[in-house]
Design a protein around this motif. Structure first.
Motif, PDB file in Angstrom:
ATOM      1  N   SER A   1       0.814  -1.216   0.000  1.00  0.00           N
ATOM      2  CA  SER A   1       0.000   0.000   0.000  1.00  0.00           C
ATOM      3  C   SER A   1       0.846   1.265   0.000  1.00  0.00           C
ATOM      4  O   SER A   1       0.398   2.308  -0.497  1.00  0.00           O
ATOM      5  CB  SER A   1      -0.929   0.012   1.219  1.00  0.00           C
ATOM      6  N   GLY A   2       2.059   1.183   0.556  1.00  0.00           N
ATOM      7  CA  GLY A   2       2.891   2.372   0.654  1.00  0.00           C
ATOM      8  C   GLY A   2       3.645   2.713  -0.608  1.00  0.00           C
ATOM      9  O   GLY A   2       4.034   3.869  -0.818  1.00  0.00           O
ATOM     10  N   THR A   3       3.855   1.714  -1.481  1.00  0.00           N
ATOM     11  CA  THR A   3       4.642   1.952  -2.698  1.00  0.00           C
ATOM     12  C   THR A   3       4.023   1.310  -3.942  1.00  0.00           C
ATOM     13  O   THR A   3       3.761   1.989  -4.933  1.00  0.00           O
ATOM     14  CB  THR A   3       6.079   1.434  -2.505  1.00  0.00           C
ATOM     15  N   LEU A   4       3.798  -0.019  -3.917  1.00  0.00           N
ATOM     16  CA  LEU A   4       3.365  -0.710  -5.124  1.00  0.00           C
ATOM     17  C   LEU A   4       2.024  -0.204  -5.630  1.00  0.00           C
ATOM     18  O   LEU A   4       1.875   0.085  -6.832  1.00  0.00           O
ATOM     19  CB  LEU A   4       3.289  -2.219  -4.871  1.00  0.00           C
ATOM     20  N   ALA A   5       1.029  -0.102  -4.765  1.00  0.00           N
ATOM     21  CA  ALA A   5      -0.298   0.321  -5.215  1.00  0.00           C
ATOM     22  C   ALA A   5      -0.311   1.736  -5.784  1.00  0.00           C
ATOM     23  O   ALA A   5      -0.860   1.957  -6.873  1.00  0.00           O
ATOM     24  CB  ALA A   5      -1.315   0.176  -4.083  1.00  0.00           C
ATOM     25  N   PRO A   6       0.271   2.741  -5.085  1.00  0.00           N
ATOM     26  CA  PRO A   6       0.266   4.079  -5.702  1.00  0.00           C
ATOM     27  C   PRO A   6       1.064   4.156  -6.994  1.00  0.00           C
ATOM     28  O   PRO A   6       0.702   4.902  -7.905  1.00  0.00           O
ATOM     29  CB  PRO A   6       0.871   4.975  -4.608  1.00  0.00           C
ATOM     30  N   MET A   7       2.141   3.375  -7.097  1.00  0.00           N
ATOM     31  CA  MET A   7       2.880   3.349  -8.353  1.00  0.00           C
ATOM     32  C   MET A   7       2.035   2.711  -9.457  1.00  0.00           C
ATOM     33  O   MET A   7       1.981   3.210 -10.586  1.00  0.00           O
ATOM     34  CB  MET A   7       4.191   2.581  -8.184  1.00  0.00           C
ATOM     35  N   THR A   8       1.362   1.595  -9.144  1.00  0.00           N
ATOM     36  CA  THR A   8       0.583   0.855 -10.143  1.00  0.00           C
ATOM     37  C   THR A   8      -0.639   1.617 -10.615  1.00  0.00           C
ATOM     38  O   THR A   8      -0.929   1.666 -11.820  1.00  0.00           O
ATOM     39  CB  THR A   8       0.133  -0.499  -9.561  1.00  0.00           C
ATOM     40  N   TYR A   9      -1.356   2.218  -9.676  1.00  0.00           N
ATOM     41  CA  TYR A   9      -2.652   2.800 -10.000  1.00  0.00           C
ATOM     42  C   TYR A   9      -2.637   4.309 -10.207  1.00  0.00           C
ATOM     43  O   TYR A   9      -3.568   4.860 -10.792  1.00  0.00           O
ATOM     44  CB  TYR A   9      -3.662   2.477  -8.896  1.00  0.00           C
ATOM     45  N   LEU A  10      -1.588   4.986  -9.734  1.00  0.00           N
ATOM     46  CA  LEU A  10      -1.589   6.447  -9.823  1.00  0.00           C
ATOM     47  C   LEU A  10      -0.434   6.999 -10.647  1.00  0.00           C
ATOM     48  O   LEU A  10      -0.655   7.700 -11.641  1.00  0.00           O
ATOM     49  CB  LEU A  10      -1.550   7.054  -8.413  1.00  0.00           C
ATOM     50  N   PHE A  11       0.788   6.703 -10.250  1.00  0.00           N
ATOM     51  CA  PHE A  11       1.935   7.350 -10.890  1.00  0.00           C
ATOM     52  C   PHE A  11       2.315   6.720 -12.238  1.00  0.00           C
ATOM     53  O   PHE A  11       2.444   7.426 -13.249  1.00  0.00           O
ATOM     54  CB  PHE A  11       3.142   7.335  -9.948  1.00  0.00           C
ATOM     55  N   SER A  12       2.520   5.414 -12.279  1.00  0.00           N
ATOM     56  CA  SER A  12       2.987   4.763 -13.511  1.00  0.00           C
ATOM     57  C   SER A  12       2.057   4.961 -14.700  1.00  0.00           C
ATOM     58  O   SER A  12       2.533   5.215 -15.813  1.00  0.00           O
ATOM     59  CB  SER A  12       3.227   3.273 -13.262  1.00  0.00           C
ATOM     60  N   PRO A  13       0.731   4.841 -14.542  1.00  0.00           N
ATOM     61  CA  PRO A  13      -0.149   5.059 -15.703  1.00  0.00           C
ATOM     62  C   PRO A  13      -0.029   6.455 -16.297  1.00  0.00           C
ATOM     63  O   PRO A  13      -0.361   6.668 -17.463  1.00  0.00           O
ATOM     64  CB  PRO A  13      -1.552   4.826 -15.123  1.00  0.00           C
ATOM     65  N   ARG A  14       0.454   7.403 -15.509  1.00  0.00           N
ATOM     66  CA  ARG A  14       0.622   8.776 -15.981  1.00  0.00           C
ATOM     67  C   ARG A  14       2.062   9.069 -16.401  1.00  0.00           C
ATOM     68  O   ARG A  14       2.393  10.196 -16.748  1.00  0.00           O
ATOM     69  CB  ARG A  14       0.194   9.770 -14.886  1.00  0.00           C
ATOM     70  N   GLY A  15       2.901   8.037 -16.335  1.00  0.00           N
ATOM     71  CA  GLY A  15       4.305   8.220 -16.698  1.00  0.00           C
ATOM     72  C   GLY A  15       5.074   9.072 -15.710  1.00  0.00           C
ATOM     73  O   GLY A  15       6.063   9.717 -16.077  1.00  0.00           O
ATOM     74  N   LEU A  16       4.639   9.065 -14.439  1.00  0.00           N
ATOM     75  CA  LEU A  16       5.264   9.902 -13.416  1.00  0.00           C
ATOM     76  C   LEU A  16       6.112   9.068 -12.465  1.00  0.00           C
ATOM     77  O   LEU A  16       5.795   7.910 -12.190  1.00  0.00           O
ATOM     78  CB  LEU A  16       4.183  10.642 -12.610  1.00  0.00           C
ATOM     79  N   LYS A  17       7.177   9.688 -11.965  1.00  0.00           N
ATOM     80  CA  LYS A  17       8.039   9.053 -10.980  1.00  0.00           C
ATOM     81  C   LYS A  17       8.172   9.988  -9.781  1.00  0.00           C
ATOM     82  O   LYS A  17       8.534  11.155  -9.951  1.00  0.00           O
ATOM     83  CB  LYS A  17       9.428   8.774 -11.577  1.00  0.00           C
TER      84      LYS A  17
END
Length: 335
Positions: free
Chosen positions: A155-171
């Motif tokens: 919940s602290g890293t994988l989920a926000p990366m998968t559902y929020l940041f990565s789909p938008r091409g953000l790091k």
């Protein structure tokens, strides 16, 4: 009160955590079980919360149960890998890593303490009066201080990366002024105290704060707000080493799947102990429990490959996703 026997176990666990260097690959005696627990809060707090459950486990199984409080998920994975621990409570992502690297095997999962719908959400929290919105957060103008979980936190890293940041091409490392990695409790108080502008967290951790920190926790939560929530994440898995003695597995399994079950004063006392560690009665589980986190992982890899234009990596990630979807479909009863 923590028994002298369990108190000695806690001291031994603390000494084990303080050790440095490569651990020796040596299993504990057959009657000693090292139980790993991630310290999402202060270890002393968690030791008190876990003590009644672990004491009951010792009594029911006849085994000596030694808690191992890890400061990060990697330490728990490595401890199981080198046979310093025998079973433990993992997050979905760290549990998947333990299966892959540490000969771990899913045998149970947690449930909601109140018997409600299984699962929890990853969230992003900000100060209630900060005026910070999700759109402002995603501007990525490097003006905000952001908090994330352990790199192996679901919940602290994988989920926000998968559902929020990565789909938008953000790091996050290029979006924010600073990115701090810490446990959920530390990040939550950092946001509440203005040290961080925003942070990842999860609904289970926030519920726990409200329950265990009474008025202070309630006041802290009242000063925060959620600006993003993930899809539901499965409850946490329990893992033991595959090579654990079958007779020991049988004792542990019998304890886990009967604890807090039934009616009467004793069952209610056990459920009170489970509530202290944020779970209801445990349920049986196996490797299929990790299919959702495998899907999240592969989806993130696919998004990253697309961003880079890496055709080979895209094909590999897509093949992994297709295989996961096929496994998931096979588990569903025919309509």
């Amino acid at each position: 009160m923590i028994s002298s026997k369990l108190g000695a176990s806690l001291l031994a666990a603390a000494l084990l955590l303080a050790a440095c260097g490569k651990p020796a690959e040596k299993a504990a005696p057959a009657n000693v079980i090292n139980f790993s627990i991630m310290s999402t809060e202060k270890a002393s707090t968690q030791a008190a919360e876990w003590a009644p459950f672990l004491a009951d486990m010792e009594k029911a199984t006849g085994l000596t149960i030694k808690p191992f409080f890890g400061s990060n998920y990697s330490s728990l994975i490595e401890a199981m890998r080198f046979k310093q621990t025998d079973l433990g409570w993992f997050t979905n992502q760290s549990g998947l890593e333990a299966v892959r690297r540490s000969n771990g095997e899913v045998f149970a999962r947690t449930t909601k303490p109140d018997g409600g719908e299984d699962g929890y959400q990853s969230v992003i929290i900000v100060g209630k009066d900060s005026g910070l919105t999700l759109d402002k957060l995603l501007k990525c103008d490097r003006t905000l201080n952001f908090g994330m979980g352990d790199v192996k936190s679901t919940s602290g890293t994988l989920a926000p990366m998968t559902y929020l940041f990565s789909p938008r091409g953000l790091k996050p490392e290029t979006c924010f002024k600073t990115v701090r990695s810490a446990n959920h409790e530390a990040n939550l108080f950092a946001v509440a105290n203005g040290v961080l502008d925003a942070s990842t967290n999860n609904t289970a951790s926030m519920d726990r704060l409200g329950q265990h920190h009474t008025d202070a926790g309630a006041r802290t939560l009242a000063n925060l707000k959620v600006i993003w929530s993930s899809p539901t994440i499965p409850e946490d898995p329990m893992l033991w080493r595959k090579d654990l003695d079958p007779a020991v597995k049988e004792k542990i399994g019998r304890f886990f799947f009967t604890y807090g079950v039934g009616t009467g004063p004793e069952a209610e006392r056990q459920r009170d102990n489970l509530r202290r560690i944020e779970s209801g009665p445990f349920r049986r589980a196996d490797a299929t429990h990790l299919l959702p986190v495998r899907e999240m992982e592969a989806s993130g890899q696919l998004a990253e490959a697309r961003e880079k234009g890496d055709a080979a990596a895209m094909a590999k990630a897509q093949a992994a996703l297709d295989a996961i979807h096929a496994e998931t479909k096979a588990l569903k009863p025919a309509s």
